[in-house]
Motif scaffolding. Sequence first.
Motif, PDB file in Angstrom:
ATOM      1  N   GLU A 103       1.167  -0.851  -0.301  1.00  0.00           N
ATOM      2  CA  GLU A 103       0.021   0.007   0.189  1.00  0.00           C
ATOM      3  C   GLU A 103       0.661   1.215  -0.134  1.00  0.00           C
ATOM      4  O   GLU A 103       0.975   2.794  -0.099  1.00  0.00           O
ATOM      5  CB  GLU A 103      -1.217   0.106   0.945  1.00  0.00           C
ATOM      6  N   SER A 107       0.163   3.573  -3.249  1.00  0.00           N
ATOM      7  CA  SER A 107       0.302   5.403  -3.389  1.00  0.00           C
ATOM      8  C   SER A 107       1.102   6.120  -3.894  1.00  0.00           C
ATOM      9  O   SER A 107       0.817   7.550  -4.224  1.00  0.00           O
ATOM     10  CB  SER A 107       0.393   5.557  -1.629  1.00  0.00           C
ATOM     11  N   ILE A 108       2.450   5.604  -4.237  1.00  0.00           N
ATOM     12  CA  ILE A 108       3.635   6.891  -5.277  1.00  0.00           C
ATOM     13  C   ILE A 108       3.770   6.341  -6.726  1.00  0.00           C
ATOM     14  O   ILE A 108       3.749   7.025  -7.599  1.00  0.00           O
ATOM     15  CB  ILE A 108       4.287   6.597  -4.760  1.00  0.00           C
ATOM     16  N   PHE A 188       7.025   9.619   1.907  1.00  0.00           N
ATOM     17  CA  PHE A 188       7.328   9.650   0.650  1.00  0.00           C
ATOM     18  C   PHE A 188       8.029  10.808   0.353  1.00  0.00           C
ATOM     19  O   PHE A 188       7.280  11.666   1.161  1.00  0.00           O
ATOM     20  CB  PHE A 188       5.459   9.985  -0.080  1.00  0.00           C
ATOM     21  N   SER A 196       4.815  13.410   3.055  1.00  0.00           N
ATOM     22  CA  SER A 196       3.493  12.811   3.296  1.00  0.00           C
ATOM     23  C   SER A 196       4.038  11.106   4.487  1.00  0.00           C
ATOM     24  O   SER A 196       5.376  11.459   3.847  1.00  0.00           O
ATOM     25  CB  SER A 196       2.181  12.569   2.589  1.00  0.00           C
ATOM     26  N   ILE A 197       3.313  10.820   5.176  1.00  0.00           N
ATOM     27  CA  ILE A 197       3.408   9.316   5.511  1.00  0.00           C
ATOM     28  C   ILE A 197       2.727   8.264   5.016  1.00  0.00           C
ATOM     29  O   ILE A 197       1.516   8.186   4.612  1.00  0.00           O
ATOM     30  CB  ILE A 197       2.933   9.842   6.913  1.00  0.00           C
ATOM     31  N   ALA A 198       3.545   7.309   3.924  1.00  0.00           N
ATOM     32  CA  ALA A 198       3.207   6.183   2.926  1.00  0.00           C
ATOM     33  C   ALA A 198       3.301   5.241   4.301  1.00  0.00           C
ATOM     34  O   ALA A 198       2.174   4.192   3.696  1.00  0.00           O
ATOM     35  CB  ALA A 198       4.142   6.182   1.851  1.00  0.00           C
ATOM     36  N   LEU A 199       4.110   4.737   4.885  1.00  0.00           N
ATOM     37  CA  LEU A 199       3.167   3.325   5.994  1.00  0.00           C
ATOM     38  C   LEU A 199       3.817   4.016   7.693  1.00  0.00           C
ATOM     39  O   LEU A 199       4.858   4.903   8.079  1.00  0.00           O
ATOM     40  CB  LEU A 199       4.724   2.479   5.704  1.00  0.00           C
ATOM     41  N   LEU A 200       2.686   3.677   8.384  1.00  0.00           N
ATOM     42  CA  LEU A 200       2.627   4.233   9.910  1.00  0.00           C
ATOM     43  C   LEU A 200       2.178   2.897  10.393  1.00  0.00           C
ATOM     44  O   LEU A 200       0.620   2.354  10.709  1.00  0.00           O
ATOM     45  CB  LEU A 200       2.715   5.061   9.925  1.00  0.00           C
ATOM     46  N   GLN A 201       3.137   1.828  11.204  1.00  0.00           N
ATOM     47  CA  GLN A 201       2.017   0.507  11.922  1.00  0.00           C
ATOM     48  C   GLN A 201       2.967   1.373  13.232  1.00  0.00           C
ATOM     49  O   GLN A 201       4.330   1.946  13.765  1.00  0.00           O
ATOM     50  CB  GLN A 201       2.612  -0.303  12.051  1.00  0.00           C
ATOM     51  N   VAL A 215       7.742  10.663  15.509  1.00  0.00           N
ATOM     52  CA  VAL A 215       7.469  11.059  14.000  1.00  0.00           C
ATOM     53  C   VAL A 215       9.009  12.017  13.724  1.00  0.00           C
ATOM     54  O   VAL A 215       9.620  12.304  12.527  1.00  0.00           O
ATOM     55  CB  VAL A 215       6.350  12.109  13.882  1.00  0.00           C
ATOM     56  N   LYS A 219      11.607  11.022  10.308  1.00  0.00           N
ATOM     57  CA  LYS A 219      12.137  12.004   9.696  1.00  0.00           C
ATOM     58  C   LYS A 219      13.915  12.290   9.475  1.00  0.00           C
ATOM     59  O   LYS A 219      14.259  12.333   8.243  1.00  0.00           O
ATOM     60  CB  LYS A 219      11.656  13.358   9.552  1.00  0.00           C
TER      61      LYS A 219
ATOM     62  N   ILE B 225      -1.514   1.421  16.309  1.00  0.00           N
ATOM     63  CA  ILE B 225      -1.507   1.802  15.469  1.00  0.00           C
ATOM     64  C   ILE B 225      -1.538   1.470  13.568  1.00  0.00           C
ATOM     65  O   ILE B 225      -0.536   1.093  13.935  1.00  0.00           O
ATOM     66  CB  ILE B 225      -0.858   3.644  14.946  1.00  0.00           C
ATOM     67  N   GLN B 226      -2.417   1.871  13.008  1.00  0.00           N
ATOM     68  CA  GLN B 226      -2.790   1.213  12.181  1.00  0.00           C
ATOM     69  C   GLN B 226      -3.003   2.208  10.207  1.00  0.00           C
ATOM     70  O   GLN B 226      -4.142   2.350  10.590  1.00  0.00           O
ATOM     71  CB  GLN B 226      -3.619  -0.233  11.947  1.00  0.00           C
ATOM     72  N   LYS B 227      -2.387   2.715   9.777  1.00  0.00           N
ATOM     73  CA  LYS B 227      -1.954   2.924   8.280  1.00  0.00           C
ATOM     74  C   LYS B 227      -2.822   2.170   7.743  1.00  0.00           C
ATOM     75  O   LYS B 227      -2.095   1.071   7.503  1.00  0.00           O
ATOM     76  CB  LYS B 227      -1.204   3.928   7.818  1.00  0.00           C
ATOM     77  N   SER B 230      -4.286   2.066   0.466  1.00  0.00           N
ATOM     78  CA  SER B 230      -3.069   2.950  -0.670  1.00  0.00           C
ATOM     79  C   SER B 230      -3.022   4.678  -0.579  1.00  0.00           C
ATOM     80  O   SER B 230      -3.440   5.170  -1.371  1.00  0.00           O
ATOM     81  CB  SER B 230      -2.571   1.913  -1.661  1.00  0.00           C
ATOM     82  N   TYR B 231      -2.430   5.407   0.584  1.00  0.00           N
ATOM     83  CA  TYR B 231      -2.570   6.391   0.314  1.00  0.00           C
ATOM     84  C   TYR B 231      -1.373   7.368   1.315  1.00  0.00           C
ATOM     85  O   TYR B 231      -0.968   6.553   1.747  1.00  0.00           O
ATOM     86  CB  TYR B 231      -4.504   7.291   1.162  1.00  0.00           C
ATOM     87  N   LEU B 232      -1.221   7.750   1.182  1.00  0.00           N
ATOM     88  CA  LEU B 232      -0.886   9.593   1.814  1.00  0.00           C
ATOM     89  C   LEU B 232      -1.366  10.274   2.675  1.00  0.00           C
ATOM     90  O   LEU B 232      -2.131  10.530   2.085  1.00  0.00           O
ATOM     91  CB  LEU B 232       0.920  10.689   0.647  1.00  0.00           C
ATOM     92  N   LEU B 233      -0.152  10.221   3.785  1.00  0.00           N
ATOM     93  CA  LEU B 233      -1.082  10.693   4.587  1.00  0.00           C
ATOM     94  C   LEU B 233      -0.709  12.393   5.753  1.00  0.00           C
ATOM     95  O   LEU B 233       1.034  11.650   5.965  1.00  0.00           O
ATOM     96  CB  LEU B 233      -0.595   9.512   6.379  1.00  0.00           C
TER      97      LEU B 233
END
Lengths: 244, 259
Positions: A103, A107-108, A188, A196-201, A215, A219, B225-227, B230-233
């Motif tokens: 994902e 997104s890019i 990204f 921006s943020i493309a993956l976050l867990q 964060v 970065k 947390i779970q994003k 397929s999108y940009l946050l």
Amino acid sequence: MQEEVKLIVDGRRLDGRLPDELRPIKIEAGVLKNADGSCYLEMGKNKVMAAVYGPRKVQPKHLADPTQAIVRYRYNMAPFSVEERKRPGPDRRSVEISKVSREALESIIMKELFPRSSIDIFVEVLQADAGSRTACLNAASVALVDAGIPMKGIITSVAVAKVEGVLVLDPMKEEDNYGEADIPFAFFIRNGKIESIALLQMDGRVSKEELLQAVELAKKGAMEIYKLQREAIMKKYKVEEVEE
Amino acid sequence: MNDDILAEVRRDYVLSKIRDGERVDGRKFDEMRKIEIQTGIIEKAEGSALVKLGNTQVLVGVKMQPGEPFPDAPDKGIIITNAELVPLASPTFEPGPPDENAIELARVVDRGIRESEAVDLEKLCIEEGEKVWLIFIDIWALDDDGNLLDASALGAIAALLNTIVPAERFEIGDDFPLPVRDLPVAITSLIVENRILVDPIKDETSVAKNFLTITTDSEDNIVAIQKSGSYLLPEEKFYEAIELSIRKAREVRKLLAEV
């Protein structure tokens, strides 16, 4: 019993790093003959290999999307990559990692340019030492560039952990095992800037304030990794770095 | 084909509503649907809960049995979370082993419970290194009208609150209530059109599957947390979502306290 392990002594980590330091990173693009794009990457003791095939005809056919390319991502661990042999094949953890990693890249990737095609990304973890999903994403990103897949920018990934109350960049195995939180990020990056943020867990326990600091730390780390990704690509294509 | 056209018209309508600052079901952007929690409805299970989140319905059952501990935690019970998106719950669910969506859902729910240390696993040791209690949390989707995740997470903790450890059945002493010491609450938002829609319904997720789930514990710490999608946050949306999730979780937790 876990408290006996001291992970931070005099502000230094077990391997001598400061909290905001990355492990040594080595990136090489275009290392496989068969793949359209590939990358070998080391991040500390993580050793991963990424390959990109595509855009190519979708197999099986019924999965094809007439409006855009489908992106597939397979994160896979070799049985010998970890202390105790891992049974080959996807487990629940790899399925989840593959999903969120795909994902992030989806997104890019400019999927709309390749209807009815697939872009397949395969990443093999040859050795794992915490942060393998971030190492894999960094490698996959370079492999995608190597394959010439049009993208809006690049994905750069790094994790932050909380260890003995301190936020540390790019945790290694011991910090991951005994730490209080693990937060993998992917950003990204476009034109050398984090967009921006493309993956976050995240799993563990942190306050809101700590999360915001995490964060910032991530970065900082991502920008350093981004430079190395860029260098690896430049080196493969023998492009002299121009002064900006 | 007709379905596709209708779906597209519907999608455009939902999207135009959002742009106008409204939601199709009349809720505010930061408003959850009505929540109903019923516990103890499956007598054969050690604990159970049926959660209704608007039209979304999830049944969670807890089963327990003695088993071997993990070598690295010889004195702790074990939680195993599984989710089944059974075909009765949605026209898009198919029979078969859990797909990546079901696996992700189960793992995110599991993380909230595990990381908040909601269950006192040390009290579930029967014989160190030999025998501990295994807790199986099985999430059964019944009707998917969006945000199965929050309903599942709520169902899981409600079912645990309702769980009696079946020690007598296995001849290891007296039955006792499962020691639950925290109330993790997952709050999922949809990030679309630079807005944050809490607790999205299915119609809204047809616009975009841009999810962000933030689970907090009783002290407002973030535990998972779970994003997803397929999108940009954008960073500032993430920060907004944290605030929102903490606030909403407090509201939901009040309902849990009454269970």
